[in-house]
Design an enzyme around this catalytic site. Structure first.
Site, mmCIF file in Angstrom:
data_model
loop_
_atom_site.group_PDB
_atom_site.id
_atom_site.type_symbol
_atom_site.label_atom_id
_atom_site.label_comp_id
_atom_site.label_asym_id
_atom_site.label_seq_id
_atom_site.Cartn_x
_atom_site.Cartn_y
_atom_site.Cartn_z
ATOM 1 N N TYR A 95 0.075 51.335 35.024
ATOM 2 C CA TYR A 95 0.523 52.696 34.694
ATOM 3 C C TYR A 95 -0.321 53.324 33.588
ATOM 4 O O TYR A 95 -0.452 54.544 33.515
ATOM 5 C CB TYR A 95 2.007 52.658 34.305
ATOM 6 C CG TYR A 95 2.756 53.930 34.566
ATOM 7 C CD1 TYR A 95 2.646 54.607 35.769
ATOM 8 C CD2 TYR A 95 3.616 54.465 33.616
ATOM 9 C CE1 TYR A 95 3.357 55.772 36.021
ATOM 10 C CE2 TYR A 95 4.336 55.625 33.859
ATOM 11 C CZ TYR A 95 4.199 56.272 35.061
ATOM 12 O OH TYR A 95 4.915 57.424 35.301
ATOM 13 N N LYS B 159 3.929 59.673 29.375
ATOM 14 C CA LYS B 159 5.390 59.717 29.487
ATOM 15 C C LYS B 159 6.045 59.467 28.128
ATOM 16 O O LYS B 159 7.086 60.059 27.819
ATOM 17 C CB LYS B 159 5.878 58.690 30.507
ATOM 18 C CG LYS B 159 5.552 59.051 31.943
ATOM 19 C CD LYS B 159 6.243 60.325 32.392
ATOM 20 C CE LYS B 159 6.075 60.589 33.879
ATOM 21 N NZ LYS B 159 6.681 61.870 34.304
#
Length: 256
Positions: free
Chosen positions: A155, A162
């Site tokens: 990720y 995020k």
């Protein structure tokens, strides 16, 4: 009109396919009585085609959240369709390919900057551009995140973006509370969407959830997450802001 969002006017961003969380949020919002406006970027004809699958017709506004002229024009475009807003759904995220996939230490700043601007700073940009169309009653802003407390396989810089989104949400909540505008996030479990296809090793997330979720988790079902978003858009959370609600089958609460 009855429903959880009866009479509310909701702007939903990020609808690209009917598998997306944003699409199902728009669908549920309409079913719960809301008047919905969509925004799209890039393939606007695709967004318009997908929008026709909603229960009721909806207008689609073109919006690039990195273009200040587009943001400045947004209130006027919204007013062409509704007389104000009661809620916003922020479902916007992007990272260049070299910012994902396990090359974290090699990713250059330009790609990192793009990921952070589009995925995190855009929350502030979108909300502030829409302030003129919020009334004195205020409203609710709900964004989508993927739990950024830990580092996930592959990720990479999207995870950092995020984390920035989660912090941005808290500051938006702080600064707009005086206008009775709430800002919260829903931390979703993995859903097989168009965005997920851009994440290398998405199958790893599927396997993690299959092993660790106390509640069963279906990566093809975005409705539980959409229900969480709609609930936060409603008046049933009048004093909840700066919060992250996990709709992930409980994985966030379970150790390895």
């Amino acid at each position: 009109m009855s429903g959880l969002l009866a009479g509310k006017r909701i702007l939903v961003t990020g609808v690209l396919m009917d598998s997306s969380i944003a699409f199902h949020t728009a669908r549920l919002a309409q079913e719960e009585g809301a008047e919905v406006v969509l925004t799209g970027f890039g393939r606007l004809s695709l967004v318009e085609r997908i929008a026709r699958r909603l229960p009721k017709p909806v207008p689609v506004i073109e919006l690039d959240v990195t273009d200040q002229e587009r943001l400045d024009a947004l209130p006027g475009l919204i007013r062409e369709h509704v007389d104000g807003l009661d809620g916003i759904v922020h479902s916007i995220a992007f990272a260049p390919p070299d910012a994902l996939g396990g090359t974290f230490l090699q990713t250059g700043w330009d790609s990192v900057a793009t990921a952070v601007e589009v995925s995190a700073y855009s929350l502030k940009s979108l909300v502030t551009s829409c302030l003129p169309v919020f009334g004195p009653r205020g409203g609710s802003v709900v964004g989508l995140t993927f739990d950024a407390k830990v580092a996930w396989p592959a990720y990479d810089w999207m995870g950092v973006a995020k984390a920035a989104l989660e912090s941005t949400s808290r500051y938006v909540a702080r600064d707009l509370g005086g206008r009775n505008i709430r800002c919260n996030l829903v931390a979703a479990g993995p859903i097989r969407t168009m965005a997920a296809k851009s994440i290398p090793g998405f199958g790893t997330f599927r396997d993690i959830w299959a092993q660790r979720a106390p509640l069963s988790w279906d990566v093809t079902d975005p409705e539980p997450t959409a229900r969480g978003v709609v609930a936060l858009l409603s008046d049933w959370f009048p004093k909840t802001t700066g919060e992250i609600v996990h709709v992930d089958g409980g994985v966030h609460a379970i150790g390895a």
